[in-house]
Design a protein around this motif. Structure first.
Motif, PDB file in Angstrom:
ATOM      1  N   GLY A  44       2.545  -3.134  -7.414  1.00  0.00           N
ATOM      2  CA  GLY A  44       1.807  -3.155  -8.623  1.00  0.00           C
ATOM      3  C   GLY A  44       1.752  -4.420  -9.466  1.00  0.00           C
ATOM      4  N   SER A  45       2.493  -5.410  -9.195  1.00  0.00           N
ATOM      5  CA  SER A  45       2.397  -6.782  -9.499  1.00  0.00           C
ATOM      6  C   SER A  45       1.095  -7.357  -8.811  1.00  0.00           C
ATOM      7  N   VAL A  46       1.062  -7.123  -7.479  1.00  0.00           N
ATOM      8  CA  VAL A  46      -0.047  -7.805  -6.672  1.00  0.00           C
ATOM      9  C   VAL A  46      -1.440  -7.226  -7.408  1.00  0.00           C
ATOM     10  N   ALA A  47      -1.313  -6.010  -7.699  1.00  0.00           N
ATOM     11  CA  ALA A  47      -2.593  -5.153  -8.129  1.00  0.00           C
ATOM     12  C   ALA A  47      -2.947  -6.043  -9.260  1.00  0.00           C
ATOM     13  N   ARG A  80      -4.208  -3.611   5.273  1.00  0.00           N
ATOM     14  CA  ARG A  80      -4.530  -2.354   4.797  1.00  0.00           C
ATOM     15  C   ARG A  80      -4.235  -2.306   3.313  1.00  0.00           C
ATOM     16  N   TRP A  81      -3.028  -2.649   3.140  1.00  0.00           N
ATOM     17  CA  TRP A  81      -2.492  -2.740   1.478  1.00  0.00           C
ATOM     18  C   TRP A  81      -3.700  -3.478   0.619  1.00  0.00           C
ATOM     19  N   ALA A  82      -3.963  -4.733   1.062  1.00  0.00           N
ATOM     20  CA  ALA A  82      -4.820  -5.543   0.625  1.00  0.00           C
ATOM     21  C   ALA A  82      -6.415  -4.914   0.338  1.00  0.00           C
ATOM     22  N   GLY A  83      -6.701  -4.283   1.316  1.00  0.00           N
ATOM     23  CA  GLY A  83      -8.006  -3.286   1.058  1.00  0.00           C
ATOM     24  C   GLY A  83      -7.920  -2.262  -0.005  1.00  0.00           C
ATOM     25  N   SER A  84      -6.730  -1.479  -0.009  1.00  0.00           N
ATOM     26  CA  SER A  84      -6.620  -0.360  -0.864  1.00  0.00           C
ATOM     27  C   SER A  84      -6.311  -1.071  -2.190  1.00  0.00           C
ATOM     28  N   ILE A  85      -5.687  -2.188  -2.393  1.00  0.00           N
ATOM     29  CA  ILE A  85      -5.752  -2.720  -3.620  1.00  0.00           C
ATOM     30  C   ILE A  85      -7.373  -3.210  -4.112  1.00  0.00           C
ATOM     31  N   THR A  86      -7.846  -4.100  -3.418  1.00  0.00           N
ATOM     32  CA  THR A  86      -9.337  -4.495  -3.842  1.00  0.00           C
ATOM     33  C   THR A  86     -10.098  -3.335  -4.233  1.00  0.00           C
ATOM     34  N   TRP A 201       3.129   0.933 -11.127  1.00  0.00           N
ATOM     35  CA  TRP A 201       3.169   0.838  -9.789  1.00  0.00           C
ATOM     36  C   TRP A 201       2.011   1.084  -9.143  1.00  0.00           C
ATOM     37  N   PHE A 202       1.959   0.583  -7.648  1.00  0.00           N
ATOM     38  CA  PHE A 202       0.833   1.052  -6.952  1.00  0.00           C
ATOM     39  C   PHE A 202       1.366   1.334  -5.649  1.00  0.00           C
TER      40      PHE A 202
END
Length: 538
Positions: A44-47, A80-86, A201-202
């Protein structure tokens, strides 16, 4: 007589293009909840940081900036997490952009309405199409000040839209404003803080076709085992190979579970989202996927067996079954709901009413439901209706778009087609042509029931009135067919109505000679009986 606006042609509403199902995660251990909270808070903080950077880019964002952001997020999580966040960041920015555009249009509509009413003399009455002037000089002066205020707001909003600036609150603006009204919300500061953290949260992962079980980040196997790929900083919490964490609970979907099983068995893409309800203290898993749009059935084929017309109102759905010729069959039905409480209650009430409607439509044997293509976007402004607060509240809470979208999604599983028609004059013409003829001492109908008939007839291509006038020469059928809804080639359209013998029907018994269907046996001009012809021949 005022000119009537043109009526748009009915059309078949396309079916849904996606599916989302949800289940509760039961049997989680304390360690599972700790890991889920840690991963959700970290991502969540990264997003949040990624959304801040995307909003700062504004209209200058391009594919190069997106690749740069994704590379920066990969080291903090995974590719993969980075792709979902962007992807989530882009969707959130686009949603805020569309909301700002709608806000600009609403302000412009209010400015136009205020300018129109201020130009009219004080006390001038309005019409059904446009409101009149203001009632007093005092109200005129207050509205002039409001016009200046809306003009400033419109200029500021338009400047933000042109520069690409948006305002987004991760966690929701409503929950953020609740922080200043904890007494009214009956929440403590710690309870609000827990909800605020959970909302930010993410824990969402997009699906990938061809990958094992359709998702490599959050994976659910066919036997219900749930595991997730941990971000790089939290890799020490893994309890399974390849940096994964396996939860102790078992997952099962009660709704559309077989569709989900068939999809993961074929390794087709399935997106998952894990959420936490801080109010109830429960964890939920949502699975969603897209499917190619199914070609819609033709309008004529959908209406071959008749249809059900539905008139949506503030507290109920008025429905009536019509046959293929546009004639009402049986009695009208009413499906009530209550929209006076919170959003969850309203949504449940609408779903329950639509479920009963679909079950009744299937019992009638029809394949189509006709609804109005309503949109109250231009009617919700306070500048048009002013003092009519009750009416403004009514149309603001009226579930127009949500009702049709949910009805389309629910009808897709029952094989029923949704047909949208133009809502112009349905209530007015229904009350004029159908309300009085169908009412009786034993059956009372409302103008909403009559409007449902007009809606269904408009979907079938019939006129609103019951039947056309007789031929101009006489009352016979020599000039043309009198009925507006039955074609001349329909078998038995001019025959007698079937009667059931009995003491209340006043018809002869089955043993007698039934000559009611013989047109030559009636006392009409041009149709003589056979004995009379014999007598004249002699």
């Amino acid at each position: 007589m005022a000119d009537l606006r043109s009526i748009a042609a009915p059309f078949v509403v396309p079916g849904p293009s996606g599916v989302a199902i949800r289940t509760r995660l039961k049997g989680l251990s304390a360690e599972d909840e700790y890991v889920l909270a840690a991963v959700g808070e970290h991502l969540g903080s990264v997003a949040a940081a990624d959304l801040k950077q995307r909003c700062a880019d504004g209209l200058g964002h391009d594919i190069g900036r997106w690749a740069q952001r994704k590379r920066g997020l990969t080291g903090l999580s995974s590719s993969r997490w980075a792709g979902s966040i962007t992807k989530s960041t882009h969707d959130q920015w686009a949603l805020a952009r569309r909301g700002l555009a709608a806000h600009v249009q609403g302000l412009q509509a209010g400015i136009d309405m205020l300018a129109h009413r201020l130009c009219l003399p004080v006390g001038q009455k309005g019409s059904k199409r446009a409101p009149g002037g203001y009632r007093s000089r005092r109200e005129w002066h207050a509205k002039a000040r409001r016009l200046a205020c809306l003009t400033d707001r419109h200029a500021a909003a338009l400047a933000d839209y042109d520069s690409g600036r948006v305002r987004v609150v991760r966690g929701g603006r409503r929950l953020l404003n609740t922080r200043h009204h904890l007494d009214q919300a009956q929440l403590s500061q710690e309870q609000w803080r827990q909800r605020w953290r959970a909302a930010r949260w993410f824990l969402s992962a997009d699906g990938e076709s061809g990958k094992r079980y359709g998702n490599e980040t959050i994976r659910v196997t066919d036997d219900g085992r749930l595991s997730m790929k941990l971000p790089a900083p939290l890799a020490d919490l893994a309890n399974a190979p390849h940096g994964r964490y396996l939860l102790t609970c078992r997952v099962s979907f009660a709704h559309r579970g077989q569709q989900w099983t068939d999809r993961i068995a074929a390794d087709r893409a399935v997106a998952y989202r894990i959420s936490f309800d801080a109010q109830r203290g429960r964890w939920y898993l949502t699975a969603s996927w897209q499917h190619p749009p199914v070609p819609t059935i033709g309008l004529a084929a959908a209406l071959a067996a008749g249809c059900v017309g539905v008139d949506a109102n503030d507290d109920h759905l008025a429905a009536w079954h019509l046959d293929a010729h546009g004639n009402p069959v049986g009695a009208p039905r009413r499906f009530s709901y209550d929209l006076s409480r919170d959003a969850d209650h309203r949504d449940a009430q609408v779903r329950h009413a639509l479920t009963r409607l679909l079950h009744w439509a299937r019992a009638c044997g029809v394949k189509a439901i006709a609804v109005e293509d309503l949109d109250f976007a231009a009617e919700k402004t306070r500048e048009k209706h002013g003092r009519r607060k009750r009416f403004r509240r009514l149309i603001s809470r009226f579930p127009t778009g949500r009702l049709r979208a949910r009805l389309t999604s629910m009808a897709d599983q029952t094989g029923i087609t949704i047909v949208a028609v133009d809502p112009a004059y349905t209530s007015k013409w229904g009350a004029e042509h159908w309300h009085k003829p169908l009412a009786s001492p034993t059956r009372r109908i409302t103008r909403h029931d009559a409007a449902s008939i007009v809606i269904a007839r408009r979907a079938q291509g019939h006129k609103a009135r019951r039947r056309t006038s007789p031929p101009p020469t006489d009352q016979s059928d020599r000039v043309g067919h009198r009925s507006a809804q039955a074609r001349p080639d329909v078998p038995g359209c001019e025959g007698p109505r079937r009667r059931i013998p009995g003491p209340r029907t006043r018809c002869p018994s089955p043993d007698s000679d039934p000559n009611a269907g013989d047109q030559c046996a009636q006392h009409r001009s041009g149709h003589t009986t056979e004995p009379v012809q014999l007598m004249h021949s002699q």
